[in-house]
Scaffold this active site. Structure first.
Site, PDB file in Angstrom:
ATOM      1  N   ALA A  28      35.911 -37.580 -54.149  1.00  0.00           N
ATOM      2  CA  ALA A  28      34.465 -37.960 -53.898  1.00  0.00           C
ATOM      3  C   ALA A  28      34.418 -38.808 -52.794  1.00  0.00           C
ATOM      4  O   ALA A  28      33.254 -38.642 -51.973  1.00  0.00           O
ATOM      5  CB  ALA A  28      33.791 -38.418 -55.030  1.00  0.00           C
ATOM      6  N   LYS A  90      42.294 -18.683 -53.830  1.00  0.00           N
ATOM      7  CA  LYS A  90      41.750 -18.336 -55.407  1.00  0.00           C
ATOM      8  C   LYS A  90      40.701 -17.192 -55.319  1.00  0.00           C
ATOM      9  O   LYS A  90      39.699 -17.441 -54.707  1.00  0.00           O
ATOM     10  CB  LYS A  90      41.388 -19.714 -55.754  1.00  0.00           C
ATOM     11  CG  LYS A  90      40.601 -19.488 -57.327  1.00  0.00           C
ATOM     12  CD  LYS A  90      39.826 -20.880 -57.575  1.00  0.00           C
ATOM     13  CE  LYS A  90      39.101 -20.729 -58.836  1.00  0.00           C
ATOM     14  NZ  LYS A  90      38.223 -21.878 -59.087  1.00  0.00           N
ATOM     15  N   VAL A 215      36.900 -54.230 -55.179  1.00  0.00           N
ATOM     16  CA  VAL A 215      35.621 -54.607 -55.515  1.00  0.00           C
ATOM     17  C   VAL A 215      35.840 -55.434 -56.659  1.00  0.00           C
ATOM     18  O   VAL A 215      35.939 -55.086 -57.542  1.00  0.00           O
ATOM     19  CB  VAL A 215      34.531 -53.741 -55.594  1.00  0.00           C
ATOM     20  CG1 VAL A 215      33.330 -54.143 -55.792  1.00  0.00           C
ATOM     21  CG2 VAL A 215      34.260 -53.100 -53.943  1.00  0.00           C
TER      22      VAL A 215
HETATM   23  C1  LIG Z   1      42.155 -33.381 -66.077  1.00  0.00           C
HETATM   24  C2  LIG Z   1      40.964 -32.886 -64.758  1.00  0.00           C
HETATM   25  C3  LIG Z   1      41.090 -31.855 -63.985  1.00  0.00           C
HETATM   26  C4  LIG Z   1      40.184 -31.280 -62.983  1.00  0.00           C
HETATM   27  N1  LIG Z   1      40.428 -30.114 -62.402  1.00  0.00           N
HETATM   28  C5  LIG Z   1      39.640 -29.784 -61.285  1.00  0.00           C
HETATM   29  C6  LIG Z   1      39.771 -28.687 -60.483  1.00  0.00           C
HETATM   30  O1  LIG Z   1      40.398 -28.022 -60.777  1.00  0.00           O
HETATM   31  N2  LIG Z   1      38.462 -28.490 -59.681  1.00  0.00           N
HETATM   32  C7  LIG Z   1      37.555 -29.359 -59.314  1.00  0.00           C
HETATM   33  O2  LIG Z   1      36.626 -29.055 -58.710  1.00  0.00           O
HETATM   34  N3  LIG Z   1      37.438 -30.689 -60.212  1.00  0.00           N
HETATM   35  C8  LIG Z   1      38.423 -30.883 -61.020  1.00  0.00           C
HETATM   36  N4  LIG Z   1      38.421 -32.159 -61.804  1.00  0.00           N
HETATM   37  C9  LIG Z   1      37.483 -33.328 -61.015  1.00  0.00           C
HETATM   38  C10 LIG Z   1      38.104 -33.771 -59.823  1.00  0.00           C
HETATM   39  O3  LIG Z   1      39.400 -34.267 -60.246  1.00  0.00           O
HETATM   40  C11 LIG Z   1      37.078 -34.989 -59.609  1.00  0.00           C
HETATM   41  O4  LIG Z   1      35.906 -34.567 -59.311  1.00  0.00           O
HETATM   42  C12 LIG Z   1      37.606 -35.582 -58.182  1.00  0.00           C
HETATM   43  O5  LIG Z   1      39.056 -35.979 -58.243  1.00  0.00           O
HETATM   44  C13 LIG Z   1      36.619 -36.793 -57.739  1.00  0.00           C
HETATM   45  O6  LIG Z   1      37.235 -37.746 -58.371  1.00  0.00           O
HETATM   46  P1  LIG Z   1      36.387 -39.352 -57.884  1.00  0.00           P
HETATM   47  O7  LIG Z   1      36.763 -39.382 -56.486  1.00  0.00           O
HETATM   48  O8  LIG Z   1      35.041 -39.067 -58.403  1.00  0.00           O
HETATM   49  O9  LIG Z   1      37.190 -40.227 -58.690  1.00  0.00           O
HETATM   50  P2  LIG Z   1      38.787 -40.943 -58.897  1.00  0.00           P
HETATM   51  O10 LIG Z   1      39.634 -39.716 -58.091  1.00  0.00           O
HETATM   52  O11 LIG Z   1      38.832 -41.540 -59.989  1.00  0.00           O
HETATM   53  O12 LIG Z   1      38.437 -42.145 -57.451  1.00  0.00           O
HETATM   54  C14 LIG Z   1      38.030 -43.410 -57.853  1.00  0.00           C
HETATM   55  C15 LIG Z   1      38.374 -44.339 -56.699  1.00  0.00           C
HETATM   56  O13 LIG Z   1      37.518 -45.444 -56.915  1.00  0.00           O
HETATM   57  C16 LIG Z   1      38.506 -46.744 -56.473  1.00  0.00           C
HETATM   58  N5  LIG Z   1      38.033 -47.758 -57.319  1.00  0.00           N
HETATM   59  C17 LIG Z   1      37.789 -47.682 -58.402  1.00  0.00           C
HETATM   60  N6  LIG Z   1      37.192 -48.975 -58.889  1.00  0.00           N
HETATM   61  C18 LIG Z   1      37.366 -49.770 -57.896  1.00  0.00           C
HETATM   62  C19 LIG Z   1      37.105 -51.145 -57.408  1.00  0.00           C
HETATM   63  N7  LIG Z   1      36.859 -51.939 -58.292  1.00  0.00           N
HETATM   64  N8  LIG Z   1      37.413 -51.580 -56.020  1.00  0.00           N
HETATM   65  C20 LIG Z   1      37.950 -50.600 -55.167  1.00  0.00           C
HETATM   66  N9  LIG Z   1      38.076 -49.380 -55.809  1.00  0.00           N
HETATM   67  C21 LIG Z   1      37.999 -48.842 -56.836  1.00  0.00           C
HETATM   68  C22 LIG Z   1      39.799 -46.121 -56.743  1.00  0.00           C
HETATM   69  O14 LIG Z   1      40.589 -47.075 -56.062  1.00  0.00           O
HETATM   70  C23 LIG Z   1      39.878 -44.587 -56.456  1.00  0.00           C
HETATM   71  O15 LIG Z   1      39.926 -44.607 -55.019  1.00  0.00           O
HETATM   72  C24 LIG Z   1      39.390 -32.424 -62.796  1.00  0.00           C
HETATM   73  C25 LIG Z   1      39.220 -33.615 -63.245  1.00  0.00           C
HETATM   74  C26 LIG Z   1      39.999 -33.884 -64.362  1.00  0.00           C
HETATM   75  C27 LIG Z   1      40.107 -35.259 -65.069  1.00  0.00           C
HETATM   76  N1  LIG Z   2      28.767 -20.369 -56.295  1.00  0.00           N
HETATM   77  C1  LIG Z   2      29.351 -19.120 -56.471  1.00  0.00           C
HETATM   78  C2  LIG Z   2      29.695 -19.383 -58.161  1.00  0.00           C
HETATM   79  C3  LIG Z   2      30.939 -18.518 -58.343  1.00  0.00           C
HETATM   80  C4  LIG Z   2      30.692 -17.168 -58.077  1.00  0.00           C
HETATM   81  N2  LIG Z   2      31.859 -16.489 -58.599  1.00  0.00           N
HETATM   82  C5  LIG Z   2      32.629 -17.485 -59.161  1.00  0.00           C
HETATM   83  C6  LIG Z   2      33.904 -17.534 -59.782  1.00  0.00           C
HETATM   84  C7  LIG Z   2      34.646 -18.585 -60.000  1.00  0.00           C
HETATM   85 CL1  LIG Z   2      35.957 -18.630 -60.723  1.00  0.00          CL
HETATM   86  C8  LIG Z   2      33.921 -19.947 -59.950  1.00  0.00           C
HETATM   87  C9  LIG Z   2      32.503 -19.912 -59.376  1.00  0.00           C
HETATM   88  C10 LIG Z   2      31.974 -18.684 -59.128  1.00  0.00           C
HETATM   89  C11 LIG Z   2      30.717 -19.408 -55.741  1.00  0.00           C
HETATM   90  O1  LIG Z   2      31.124 -20.422 -55.607  1.00  0.00           O
HETATM   91  O2  LIG Z   2      31.262 -18.188 -55.041  1.00  0.00           O
END
Ligand SMILES: Cc1cc2nc3c(=O)[nH]c(=O)nc-3n(C[C@H](O)[C@H](O)[C@H](O)COP(=O)(O)OP(=O)(O)OC[C@H]3O[C@@H](n4cnc5c(N)ncnc54)[C@H](O)[C@@H]3O)c2cc1C
Ligand SMILES: N[C@H](Cc1c[nH]c2cc(Cl)ccc12)C(=O)O
Length: 536
Positions: A28, A90, A215
């Site tokens: 993110a 994919k 932070v």
């Molecule tokens: C099991 C699982 C499977 C997933 N699979 C998918 C998937 O296949 N496809 C998909 O689109 N999404 C998936 N997601 C979601 C995806 O992992 C997250 O949206 C993405 O990794 C974003 O995470 P983030 O950056 O919000 O948080 P995080 O990756 O947790 O990063 C948080 C950051 O904040 C920092 N931070 C925290 N506190 C502090 C502090 N006090 N000071 C300084 N820095 C700090 C940390 O160091 C870190 O850099 C999955 C999530 C999970 C839990």
């Molecule tokens: N916004 C669409 C959402 C979508 C359309 N087909 C699929 C299949 C799978 Cl596995 C996930 C999302 C979507 C796109 O991203 O194409």
């Protein structure tokens, strides 16, 4: 938290560079930094601060096809970033054992056709060519079964109506929100930490300041706006806008500003995961061009094929399995290749913040909200949020209307996806243990219950799915309903009277095209072996 005098308000002064501090360096944080750098260039002052001691969630490796707009907005071609992230293609999500053991179906990136004003799914219910709705209505289902690449060995993309644009640094860029084009026929799998590293380089080369530090405090003024974040070793970082990318801990939005969190747990009980990164030899093992979601006794296991490894993990409900049991199930599922691989256990916060943008703090990523990754929506949430942030970027502190419009858009996307995921469970035929029996009786959103009653008599269409933009088209609902098989769906009575010849011809056209593409296209293994040979 420290109270302070009013923050310097540079937003009101166009002459001043607008200062943004992003806390968090996960997917993110770096997606936000790179996109804002691409959007505003040097007219914005960007800092990312991330802890060296608090890890990222370490997963998040399958996407929507929409992510193409993100990379194109950054003016990145696939050849720029895919090799650096061990990325693969994919074409769909493959759902295994959701209807019954041994059964599978796909949710592809392919628009559902229609004939004489009726969706092909409706015609299929009246005239099923085979017992595979997905293969009869979508070309991509056959390509997935044959493990085909969406590109030919010369790099040409298969013809599904989507035409790739030449890479042009000056071309107007599209966003998800405005895109009205043809369905992009594929998405990606990539290594999450490699993407963050790649985007760190992209961002810092464009002037984004990168601070590695913790932070330790958040300063607020008398109006509740954030004046600064205090770090352990780099002093106070002040800004006009703070982006909370601190993951599930949501340090700024939920903790410092006290914005409440709205849990989805009553309707989506899977709150835990255990993940493994399993080495893969793509010369000896298949690179399936899809994410696989294999139903299990207390949830489901994801399998994401990457160039050098498999990303896999078991998403489960803590009420039905302990972490130890879940890890054992996952290791047994993966087999001997998992032997020496460490497990990453994750507690997931399911739901969303009531508002993701409060005062001068906007949360993006897990800090904003999350649902289990059954349809790979986490990165889509991030991408959508960043686009909306740019769209509603504030001119000053008093942009309450901008924030309200932003918050509505985010809430709709997450609430809509929540409904879509609930359908996977209530609509799954299997009920062979308590976990799966409970999926049929568990509370679902009232609006979804009403929609299901309609879908029993009329396949999902734009009139009957969640009414606000949430990223999923009506055909996605058709795929899950007719694939998971737990809810009986009747065809439109009109099709008992209508002339079916055009529909039967369409099914035949799909069959012929699928067979031709399976013959012509390389497997994904062959495609990436060729890519590797070309670069060595
Ligand atoms: C099991 C699982 C499977 C997933 N699979 C998918 C998937 O296949 N496809 C998909 O689109 N999404 C998936 N997601 C979601 C995806 O992992 C997250 O949206 C993405 O990794 C974003 O995470 P983030 O950056 O919000 O948080 P995080 O990756 O947790 O990063 C948080 C950051 O904040 C920092 N931070 C925290 N506190 C502090 C502090 N006090 N000071 C300084 N820095 C700090 C940390 O160091 C870190 O850099 C999955 C999530 C999970 C839990
Ligand atoms: N916004 C669409 C959402 C979508 C359309 N087909 C699929 C299949 C799978 Cl596995 C996930 C999302 C979507 C796109 O991203 O194409």
């Amino acid at each position: 938290m420290t109270a302070r005098g009013a923050a310097g308000d540079h937003f009101g002064d166009p002459g001043k560079s607008r200062r943004v501090v992003i806390v968090g360096g996960g997917t993110a944080g770096w997606m936000t930094a790179s996109y804002l750098a691409a959007a505003f260039g040097d007219r914005i002052d960007l800092t990312v601060v991330e802890s060296a001691h608090i890890g990222t969630v370490g997963v998040g490796e399958a996407t929507f096809s929409d992510i193409r707009h993100f990379f194109e907005f950054l003016r990145l071609a696939e050849s720029d970033w895919m090799p650096a992230c061990n990325a693969t293609y994919k074409l769909a999500v493959r759902f295994e054992n959701w209807r019954e053991p041994g059964h599978h179906f796909y949710h592809p990136f392919e628009q559902l056709g229609s004939v004489d004003g009726f969706p092909l799914s409706d015609w299929w219910l009246r005239h099923p060519a085979t017992n595979r709705f997905d293969k009869d209505c979508f070309v991509m289902a056959s390509l997935c079964d044959a493990e085909r690449s969406p590109r030919y060995l010369d790099g040409t993309l298969l013809d599904q109506g989507f035409v790739e644009q030449d890479h042009d640094e000056s071309a107007a860029r599209s966003t998800i929100a405005e895109y009205q084009g043809v369905q992009i026929p594929y998405a990606y799998h990539f290594e999450a930490h490699l993407l963050a590293t790649y985007l760190t380089g992209y961002s810092t080369r464009r002037g984004v300041r990168h601070i590695v530090d913790n932070v330790v405090d958040v300063g607020l003024d008398e109006d509740g706006f954030i004046t600064h974040v205090a770090t352990a070793e780099h002093g106070e970082l002040s800004a006009d806008l703070f982006v909370d990318c601190t993951g599930f801990r949501a340090l700024l939005l939920n903790k410092a500003l006290g914005e409440p969190f709205v849990s989805y747990q009553d309707t989506l009980p899977n709150d835990s995961a255990v993940a493994l990164q399993v080495p893969l030899d793509m010369d000896r093992e298949p690179l399936r061009p899809c994410t696989t979601a294999t139903a299990q006794e207390a949830g489901w296991i994801w399998t994401i094929p990457l160039i050098s490894r498999i990303g896999t993990g078991y998403v489960y409900a803590g009420d039905y399995s302990t972490p130890e049991q879940a890890e054992r199930v996952l290791r047994d599922f993966v087999g001997p290749a998992a032997a020496d691989v460490p497990a990453n256990h994750i507690k997931m916060r399911i739901g969303r913040s009531r508002r993701s943008w409060v005062k001068n703090c906007v949360a993006v990523g897990l800090s904003s909200g999350f649902v289990e990754p059954l349809e790979s929506t986490g990165i889509f949430f991030i991408h959508h949020a960043i686009e909306q942030m740019v769209k509603y970027f504030p001119s000053g502190r008093g942009d309450e209307l901008q924030r309200e419009l932003y918050n509505r858009s985010i809430a709709h996307v997450m609430d809509g996806v929540r409904e879509f995921l609930c359908l996977h469970y209530v609509g799954a035929r299997r009920a062979d243990n308590q976990y799966w029996k409970d999926t049929k009786t568990r509370k679902i959103p009232d609006a979804l219950a009403e929609r299901i009653e309609i879908w029993k008599h009329k396949v999902p269409d734009t009139e009957s799915v969640y009414p606000y933009y949430h990223g999923l088209p009506p055909y996605s609902y058709n795929c899950i309903l007719l694939g998971a098989g737990g809810i009986e769906v009747r065809h439109s009575p009109a099709l008992d009277l209508a002339d079916e010849r055009a529909a039967l011809a369409e099914f035949q056209r799909i069959r012929i095209k699928a067979d031709k593409l399976v013959q012509e296209l390389p497997t994904q293994n062959e495609y990436f072996a060729q890519m590797r040979a070309d670069t060595h």
